[in-house]
Design a protein around this motif. Structure first.
Motif, mmCIF file in Angstrom:
data_model
loop_
_atom_site.group_PDB
_atom_site.id
_atom_site.type_symbol
_atom_site.label_atom_id
_atom_site.label_comp_id
_atom_site.label_asym_id
_atom_site.label_seq_id
_atom_site.Cartn_x
_atom_site.Cartn_y
_atom_site.Cartn_z
ATOM 1 N N THR A 40 8.700 68.447 22.952
ATOM 2 C CA THR A 40 7.722 68.690 21.885
ATOM 3 C C THR A 40 8.407 68.860 20.530
ATOM 4 O O THR A 40 7.905 69.568 19.660
ATOM 5 C CB THR A 40 6.874 69.938 22.184
ATOM 6 O OG1 THR A 40 7.744 71.067 22.346
ATOM 7 C CG2 THR A 40 6.044 69.733 23.441
ATOM 8 N N LEU A 41 9.530 68.195 20.325
ATOM 9 C CA LEU A 41 10.247 68.266 19.046
ATOM 10 C C LEU A 41 10.847 66.900 18.729
ATOM 11 O O LEU A 41 11.620 66.359 19.528
ATOM 12 C CB LEU A 41 11.344 69.332 19.098
ATOM 13 C CG LEU A 41 12.136 69.547 17.806
ATOM 14 C CD1 LEU A 41 11.214 70.016 16.681
ATOM 15 C CD2 LEU A 41 13.262 70.554 18.024
ATOM 16 N N THR A 42 10.484 66.360 17.567
ATOM 17 C CA THR A 42 10.918 65.019 17.169
ATOM 18 C C THR A 42 11.575 65.069 15.801
ATOM 19 O O THR A 42 11.064 65.709 14.880
ATOM 20 C CB THR A 42 9.725 64.048 17.110
ATOM 21 O OG1 THR A 42 9.083 64.021 18.383
ATOM 22 C CG2 THR A 42 10.184 62.653 16.745
ATOM 23 N N ARG A 43 12.697 64.410 15.664
ATOM 24 C CA ARG A 43 13.378 64.287 14.371
ATOM 25 C C ARG A 43 13.033 62.928 13.748
ATOM 26 O O ARG A 43 13.141 61.883 14.402
ATOM 27 C CB ARG A 43 14.885 64.425 14.531
ATOM 28 C CG ARG A 43 15.694 64.152 13.255
ATOM 29 C CD ARG A 43 17.084 64.713 13.362
ATOM 30 N NE ARG A 43 17.038 66.172 13.423
ATOM 31 C CZ ARG A 43 18.115 66.932 13.658
ATOM 32 N NH1 ARG A 43 19.290 66.361 13.885
ATOM 33 N NH2 ARG A 43 18.003 68.245 13.697
ATOM 34 N N ILE A 44 12.641 62.965 12.468
ATOM 35 C CA ILE A 44 12.298 61.748 11.728
ATOM 36 C C ILE A 44 13.315 61.575 10.611
ATOM 37 O O ILE A 44 13.519 62.485 9.803
ATOM 38 C CB ILE A 44 10.876 61.822 11.152
ATOM 39 C CG1 ILE A 44 9.865 62.118 12.248
ATOM 40 C CG2 ILE A 44 10.524 60.520 10.446
ATOM 41 C CD1 ILE A 44 8.447 62.311 11.732
ATOM 42 N N VAL A 45 13.957 60.414 10.558
ATOM 43 C CA VAL A 45 14.952 60.096 9.525
ATOM 44 C C VAL A 45 14.388 58.987 8.646
ATOM 45 O O VAL A 45 14.053 57.902 9.130
ATOM 46 C CB VAL A 45 16.292 59.667 10.147
ATOM 47 C CG1 VAL A 45 17.310 59.359 9.044
ATOM 48 C CG2 VAL A 45 16.826 60.756 11.074
ATOM 49 N N LEU A 46 14.298 59.258 7.345
ATOM 50 C CA LEU A 46 13.735 58.308 6.388
ATOM 51 C C LEU A 46 14.814 57.897 5.397
ATOM 52 O O LEU A 46 15.430 58.743 4.741
ATOM 53 C CB LEU A 46 12.560 58.953 5.644
ATOM 54 C CG LEU A 46 11.886 58.118 4.553
ATOM 55 C CD1 LEU A 46 11.218 56.885 5.152
ATOM 56 C CD2 LEU A 46 10.863 58.965 3.804
ATOM 57 N N VAL A 47 15.062 56.588 5.282
ATOM 58 C CA VAL A 47 16.054 56.047 4.354
ATOM 59 C C VAL A 47 15.373 54.961 3.508
ATOM 60 O O VAL A 47 14.811 54.013 4.045
ATOM 61 C CB VAL A 47 17.271 55.454 5.089
ATOM 62 C CG1 VAL A 47 18.288 54.914 4.083
ATOM 63 C CG2 VAL A 47 17.913 56.499 5.999
ATOM 64 N N VAL A 48 15.436 55.122 2.174
ATOM 65 C CA VAL A 48 14.764 54.186 1.269
ATOM 66 C C VAL A 48 15.709 53.819 0.138
ATOM 67 O O VAL A 48 16.384 54.686 -0.436
ATOM 68 C CB VAL A 48 13.474 54.793 0.685
ATOM 69 C CG1 VAL A 48 12.823 53.822 -0.306
ATOM 70 C CG2 VAL A 48 12.486 55.137 1.789
ATOM 71 N N GLU A 49 15.764 52.533 -0.204
ATOM 72 C CA GLU A 49 16.443 52.044 -1.401
ATOM 73 C C GLU A 49 15.375 51.570 -2.382
ATOM 74 O O GLU A 49 14.579 50.695 -2.044
ATOM 75 C CB GLU A 49 17.396 50.889 -1.073
ATOM 76 C CG GLU A 49 18.697 51.320 -0.439
ATOM 77 C CD GLU A 49 19.664 50.167 -0.282
ATOM 78 O OE1 GLU A 49 20.851 50.427 -0.030
ATOM 79 O OE2 GLU A 49 19.232 49.010 -0.418
ATOM 80 N N TYR A 50 15.388 52.145 -3.572
ATOM 81 C CA TYR A 50 14.381 51.814 -4.580
ATOM 82 C C TYR A 50 15.055 51.112 -5.753
ATOM 83 O O TYR A 50 16.020 51.622 -6.323
ATOM 84 C CB TYR A 50 13.674 53.078 -5.051
ATOM 85 C CG TYR A 50 12.673 52.845 -6.153
ATOM 86 C CD1 TYR A 50 11.476 52.185 -5.898
ATOM 87 C CD2 TYR A 50 12.919 53.278 -7.452
ATOM 88 C CE1 TYR A 50 10.555 51.959 -6.905
ATOM 89 C CE2 TYR A 50 11.995 53.063 -8.465
ATOM 90 C CZ TYR A 50 10.822 52.408 -8.186
ATOM 91 O OH TYR A 50 9.914 52.184 -9.190
ATOM 92 N N TYR A 51 14.551 49.914 -6.106
ATOM 93 C CA TYR A 51 15.076 49.133 -7.211
ATOM 94 C C TYR A 51 14.046 49.132 -8.335
ATOM 95 O O TYR A 51 13.051 48.410 -8.257
ATOM 96 C CB TYR A 51 15.370 47.702 -6.774
ATOM 97 C CG TYR A 51 16.431 47.595 -5.698
ATOM 98 C CD1 TYR A 51 17.752 47.309 -6.023
ATOM 99 C CD2 TYR A 51 16.110 47.793 -4.352
ATOM 100 C CE1 TYR A 51 18.728 47.222 -5.040
ATOM 101 C CE2 TYR A 51 17.088 47.717 -3.365
ATOM 102 C CZ TYR A 51 18.390 47.422 -3.709
ATOM 103 O OH TYR A 51 19.347 47.341 -2.742
#
Length: 312
Positions: A200-211
């Motif tokens: 009942t525990l989830t890790r979310i990794v968000l990676v974004v490159e903005y131009y």
């Protein structure tokens, strides 16, 4: 030639020399004032202005002054065209722009990690409900799905509103989603991945490159407005997923190399078939266990009868 005629050139030369010194001093004072306002990065403009004055432009400025124009107007009129690009570039450099700093060559990287107290599948299914984002975030105004891969977004960052089209390049259920977006204000490349830490525990990794694209977006990039907005909305997602009790109806299809290789319905059918197969296997296993237990009990019941026969 009279003495009067001989003195006239000397007088003109002396006058032009004085004018040259006066205008050179004026140039230096103007550059110093400009440098104080724009920052240390503008100080090398002084050399460019002085060189320009010594290479012949000074006489043109002097002619305009002798014609009745003010020194400031004459200087700006004569030098504006030649100095425009140089001054603009210096100011851009002072504020994070300038040469070689276009939206295609400089990006802003955003990396965020959040842990959500829900199962892996639940977190993933919530994320795929793009049209619901406007109900719990501050930056997303609306999302409309064009098809299984593309969606149209309208968002707001500070005082600026913009829209963009997002395209999913890869999507693997309960694992990761990779996308790109195109808009008038800039482009993005992003990936979000899901990792099970506990049931009942989830890790979310968000990676974004903005131009960024355009002067406002580049200034916003300097102040990290886009990054702050994305981080805050990411936390809103965490809050929403943690507190919402309704089960999400996520999109379970699969996308690879920019193509849908399995639709949502096909994925559900495959899951149902797998569950049915698991249930059948469990039933057979349970039946086998029950049969073994019955046989063992029968053998145990037979033992006293054998012992009684031996006594007889």
């Amino acid at each position: 030639m009279t003495g009067k005629d001989m003195k006239q050139p000397e007088t003109q030369e002396s006058g032009m020399g004085g004018l040259r010194e006066a205008l050179s001093g004026f140039v230096d004072s103007q550059v110093e004032r400009l440098a104080e306002k724009a920052g240390d990065k503008l100080t090398d403009v002084a050399g460019q202005l002085t060189d320009a004055a010594e290479n012949g432009s000074l006489l043109k400025i002097g002619s305009r002054v002798l014609g009745g124009e003010s020194p400031l107007k004459a200087f700006l009129s004569e030098k504006a065209k030649g100095l425009k690009d140089s001054v603009v570039n210096k100011i851009k450099e002072a504020f994070g722009g300038g040469k070689g700093n276009s939206g295609s060559s400089k990006s802003m990287n955003i990396i965020e990690v959040l842990d959500v107290g829900v199962p892996l599948r639940t977190a993933y299914d919530y994320w795929t409900q793009y049209e619901e984002f406007s109900s719990f975030t501050k930056g997303v105004r609306s999302v409309s799905m064009s098809d299984e891969m593309t969606s149209d977004w309208k968002v707001k960052v500070g005082p600026s509103s913009r829209s963009f089209k997002a395209t999913v390049q890869e999507q693997i259920p309960d694992d990761r989603i990779v996308w790109t977006s195109e808009g008038a204000k800039g482009t993005t490349k992003g990936v979000v991945s899901f990792h099970e830490l506990a049931p009942t525990l989830t890790r979310i990794v968000l990676v974004v490159e903005y131009y960024p694209s355009g002067p406002f977006e580049k200034t916003g990039n300097l102040w990290r407005a886009q990054g702050r907005r994305l981080r805050l909305d990411f936390k809103h997602f965490q809050r929403y997923v943690t507190l919402t009790e309704e089960e999400p109806e996520g999109w379970r299809g699969e996308i690879r190399d920019g193509e849908v290789v399995m639709s949502h319905n096909e994925a559900l059918e495959e899951e149902e078939a797998a569950q049915a197969e698991d249930s059948e296997d469990d039933g057979e296993y349970q039946a086998a266990e029950d049969g073994e237990e019955d046989e063992a009990e029968g053998e145990w019941e037979d033992e006293p009868a054998d012992e009684d026969r031996r006594k007889e």
